[in-house]
Scaffold this active site. Structure first.
Site, short mmCIF file in Angstrom:
data_model
loop_
_atom_site.label_atom_id
_atom_site.label_comp_id
_atom_site.label_asym_id
_atom_site.label_seq_id
_atom_site.Cartn_x
_atom_site.Cartn_y
_atom_site.Cartn_z
CG ASN A 80 22.47 31.99 -14.85
OD1 ASN A 80 21.59 32.80 -15.16
ND2 ASN A 80 23.39 31.59 -15.71
CB SER A 120 11.24 32.89 -16.45
OG SER A 120 10.59 33.47 -17.56
CE1 TYR A 145 13.36 28.71 -19.53
CE2 TYR A 145 11.57 30.30 -19.51
CZ TYR A 145 12.91 30.01 -19.35
OH TYR A 145 13.80 31.00 -19.00
CB SER A 152 11.56 24.15 -15.59
OG SER A 152 11.69 25.28 -16.42
#
Ligand code: NAI
Length: 245
Positions: free
Chosen positions: A88, A140, A153, A156
């Protein structure tokens, strides 16, 4: 209780989604090794967890192989097994493509992608000995559909999806399931940096007309970690109120 007798490592567990996941897991009977860079918050959260069951805290920077190996050894020594790893821990460092610094790129890739690789590699060695385990990764919506100002981001979080699918194939035959969640905008310290007008726009675009809460994601992790998800492997579960369909 849905995680009775299971042990879990939760990285980035000191606050936000990781903390809520730790609380959810321990209330469902899991023993929890909380792992975070932030030692003070990590100890505070560990104290909260200990009123529900067995928990420990280890300070770790997920980008350090040595510290990650120490985290896994601590969990194994303390609890005797590692049934669940929740990757996480994650950070953002936003900027438009033309202005993003190399350091911003590297720091986000290091924590979100390399950290997931290092933690999984170390924990899976234990899971292979046990011939069972469950790895859960934090992707995400941005990793699935992209977003402006988040090159590092996006890379990733879509990388995490690729790893989830590859590891599901590689580790499934050994009794280890690997899945990911892809949350939308969840109210935590991470999104506290996002301007209100962006959050309002996200809310109005979301069919359920609200932002997510850490518990929304924690419950998805709980389902994927539990035996109810025994035949679910290599999946990316959207937790975004229908933001992206
Ligand atoms: P947060 O910023 O509230 O918490 C992140 C935690 O990770 C903190 O406790 C921090 O100390 C820890 N951490 C950061 N770098 C670390 C490192 N190198 N080693 C160990 N621990 C480290 O974040 P939040 O919102 O709870 O997000 C958790 C995960 O969910 C992240 O991977 C994030 O990318 C992902 N996510 C969050 C969304 C959101 O809207 N909040 C949406 C989609 C995904």
């Amino acid at each position: 209780m849905r995680l009775s007798g299971k042990t879990a490592i939760i990285t980035g567990g000191a606050r936000g989604i990781g903390k809520e996941t730790a609380l959810t897991f321990i209330r469902e009977g899991a023993k929890v090794m909380l792992a975070d860079f932030d030692e003070a918050k990590g100890h505070d959260t560990m104290s909260e967890l200990q009123s529900f069951g067995e928990a420990d805290f280890v300070q770790v920077d997920v980008t350090s192989r040595e510290q990650v190996e120490n985290m896994v050894s601590r969990a194994r020594e303390r609890f005797g097994a590692i049934d669940i790893l929740v990757n996480n821990a994650g950070i953002t460092s936003d900027g438009f493509l033309v202005s993003m610094q190399e350091q911003q790129w590297e720091s986000v890739i290091d924590v979100n992608l390399k950290g997931t690789f290092l933690c999984t590699q170390a924990a899976v060695k234990v899971m292979l000995d046990q011939a069972k385990g469950c790895v859960l990764n934090a992707s995400s919506v941005v990793g699935v559909y992209g977003n402006i100002g988040q090159s590092n981001y996006i890379a990733s979080k879509s990388g995490v999806i690729g790893l989830t699918k590859g590891w599901a194939k590689e580790l499934g035959p050994k009794g280890i399931r690997v899945n990911a969640v892809a949350p939308g905008f969840i109210i935590t310290d991470m999104t506290a940096k996002v301007p209100d007008k962006v959050l309002d726009a996200m809310k109005s675009k979301t069919p359920l007309k609200r932002l997510g809460l850490p518990e929304d994601v924690a419950k998805a992790y709980l389902f994927l970690a539990s035996d109810d998800a025994a035949f679910i492997n290599g999946q990316v579960l959207g937790v975004d109120g229908g933001l992206v369909i």
